[in-house]
Design a protein around this motif. Structure first.
Motif, PDB file in Angstrom:
ATOM      1  N   THR A  37      41.565 -28.115 -27.172  1.00  0.00           N
ATOM      2  CA  THR A  37      41.947 -28.586 -28.108  1.00  0.00           C
ATOM      3  C   THR A  37      42.631 -28.124 -29.563  1.00  0.00           C
ATOM      4  OG1 THR A  37      42.103 -30.580 -28.361  1.00  0.00           O
ATOM      5  CG2 THR A  37      43.275 -30.050 -26.758  1.00  0.00           C
ATOM      6  N   ASN A  38      40.778 -27.768 -29.593  1.00  0.00           N
ATOM      7  CA  ASN A  38      41.491 -27.023 -31.233  1.00  0.00           C
ATOM      8  C   ASN A  38      39.352 -26.636 -31.306  1.00  0.00           C
ATOM      9  OD1 ASN A  38      38.781 -28.862 -31.296  1.00  0.00           O
ATOM     10  ND2 ASN A  38      41.132 -30.717 -32.164  1.00  0.00           N
ATOM     11  N   ASN A  70      51.204 -17.768 -17.938  1.00  0.00           N
ATOM     12  CA  ASN A  70      50.638 -17.858 -19.617  1.00  0.00           C
ATOM     13  C   ASN A  70      51.837 -17.129 -20.775  1.00  0.00           C
ATOM     14  OD1 ASN A  70      49.047 -16.760 -22.285  1.00  0.00           O
ATOM     15  ND2 ASN A  70      47.945 -14.791 -20.448  1.00  0.00           N
ATOM     16  N   ARG A  72      51.029 -16.468 -24.202  1.00  0.00           N
ATOM     17  CA  ARG A  72      50.568 -15.506 -25.770  1.00  0.00           C
ATOM     18  C   ARG A  72      49.519 -15.711 -25.329  1.00  0.00           C
ATOM     19  NH1 ARG A  72      54.043 -18.687 -26.916  1.00  0.00           N
ATOM     20  NH2 ARG A  72      53.607 -20.678 -28.737  1.00  0.00           N
ATOM     21  N   GLN A  73      48.125 -15.157 -26.362  1.00  0.00           N
ATOM     22  CA  GLN A  73      46.693 -14.858 -26.113  1.00  0.00           C
ATOM     23  C   GLN A  73      46.593 -14.201 -27.547  1.00  0.00           C
ATOM     24  OE1 GLN A  73      44.633 -13.756 -23.023  1.00  0.00           O
ATOM     25  NE2 GLN A  73      42.429 -13.942 -24.753  1.00  0.00           N
ATOM     26  N   ILE A  85      42.988 -17.926 -28.324  1.00  0.00           N
ATOM     27  CA  ILE A  85      43.264 -18.870 -28.432  1.00  0.00           C
ATOM     28  C   ILE A  85      44.704 -18.659 -27.325  1.00  0.00           C
ATOM     29  CG2 ILE A  85      45.371 -20.801 -29.649  1.00  0.00           C
ATOM     30  CD1 ILE A  85      43.554 -20.574 -31.845  1.00  0.00           C
ATOM     31  N   ILE A  86      44.879 -19.392 -25.805  1.00  0.00           N
ATOM     32  CA  ILE A  86      46.199 -18.910 -25.183  1.00  0.00           C
ATOM     33  C   ILE A  86      47.267 -19.972 -25.108  1.00  0.00           C
ATOM     34  CG2 ILE A  86      45.723 -18.681 -22.099  1.00  0.00           C
ATOM     35  CD1 ILE A  86      43.573 -17.260 -22.253  1.00  0.00           C
ATOM     36  N   SER A  87      48.131 -19.393 -25.091  1.00  0.00           N
ATOM     37  CA  SER A  87      49.436 -20.659 -25.108  1.00  0.00           C
ATOM     38  C   SER A  87      49.322 -20.372 -24.241  1.00  0.00           C
ATOM     39  CB  SER A  87      50.237 -20.176 -26.039  1.00  0.00           C
ATOM     40  OG  SER A  87      49.815 -20.537 -27.519  1.00  0.00           O
ATOM     41  N   GLU A  95      53.550 -27.082 -23.245  1.00  0.00           N
ATOM     42  CA  GLU A  95      53.319 -25.737 -23.877  1.00  0.00           C
ATOM     43  C   GLU A  95      52.215 -26.758 -24.473  1.00  0.00           C
ATOM     44  OE1 GLU A  95      56.071 -23.406 -26.604  1.00  0.00           O
ATOM     45  OE2 GLU A  95      57.578 -23.435 -25.416  1.00  0.00           O
ATOM     46  N   LYS A  96      51.130 -25.879 -24.683  1.00  0.00           N
ATOM     47  CA  LYS A  96      49.099 -26.029 -24.544  1.00  0.00           C
ATOM     48  C   LYS A  96      49.086 -25.112 -25.289  1.00  0.00           C
ATOM     49  CE  LYS A  96      47.629 -29.702 -23.287  1.00  0.00           C
ATOM     50  NZ  LYS A  96      46.508 -30.716 -22.300  1.00  0.00           N
ATOM     51  N   ASP A  97      48.200 -24.944 -26.814  1.00  0.00           N
ATOM     52  CA  ASP A  97      47.420 -23.799 -27.005  1.00  0.00           C
ATOM     53  C   ASP A  97      46.058 -24.970 -26.503  1.00  0.00           C
ATOM     54  OD1 ASP A  97      49.360 -22.368 -27.892  1.00  0.00           O
ATOM     55  OD2 ASP A  97      49.236 -23.828 -30.087  1.00  0.00           O
ATOM     56  N   TYR A  99      42.172 -23.563 -26.867  1.00  0.00           N
ATOM     57  CA  TYR A  99      41.502 -22.292 -27.502  1.00  0.00           C
ATOM     58  C   TYR A  99      39.856 -22.520 -26.593  1.00  0.00           C
ATOM     59  CZ  TYR A  99      43.676 -24.352 -31.626  1.00  0.00           C
ATOM     60  OH  TYR A  99      44.535 -23.923 -32.990  1.00  0.00           O
TER      61      TYR A  99
END
Length: 109
Positions: A37-38, A70, A72-73, A85-87, A95-97, A99
């Motif tokens: 997550t970070n 997917n 964005r990346q 970082i893949i959203s 929605e999650k990012d 790392y």
């Protein structure tokens, strides 16, 4: 009386171990929710080439977020380490990012 006492001790040990395992499972579950997550808890990709590294990222996503989309990346650098970082949008619509530390393979073909 001795048999009853022995039986009581055995049950006590059994049930204390069972509840301990549940606590460990719950702890691991909450830890898993924070993985990736970070920058500090990014998923480290151990692959040595870009081809296998990118594949490992998507394999991890498929395993941990089945049915994700997917969005964005992008590439970022933090403290001299490279991160993808893949959203994503989870199958449940969140929605999650995510790392990924890609320092092991970034720029290696």
């Amino acid at each position: 009386m001795k048999k009853l006492l022995l039986l009581s001790v055995i049950f006590s040990i059994f049930f204390s171990c069972t509840s301990r395992n549940k606590m460990i499972q719950n702890k691991n579950t909450s830890l898993m929710e924070n993985v990736g997550t970070n920058y500090e808890n990014a998923i480290i990709i151990e692959e040595k080439t870009e081809t296998s590294g990118v594949r490992a990222e998507y394999d991890w996503l498929i395993k941990n977020y089945p049915g994700y989309t997917n969005l964005r990346q992008f590439l970022n650098v933090d403290k001299n380490k490279y991160y993808d970082i893949i959203s994503i949008r989870t199958a449940g619509g969140q929605e999650k990012d995510i790392y990924f530390d890609i320092s092991n393979f970034y720029g290696k073909f």
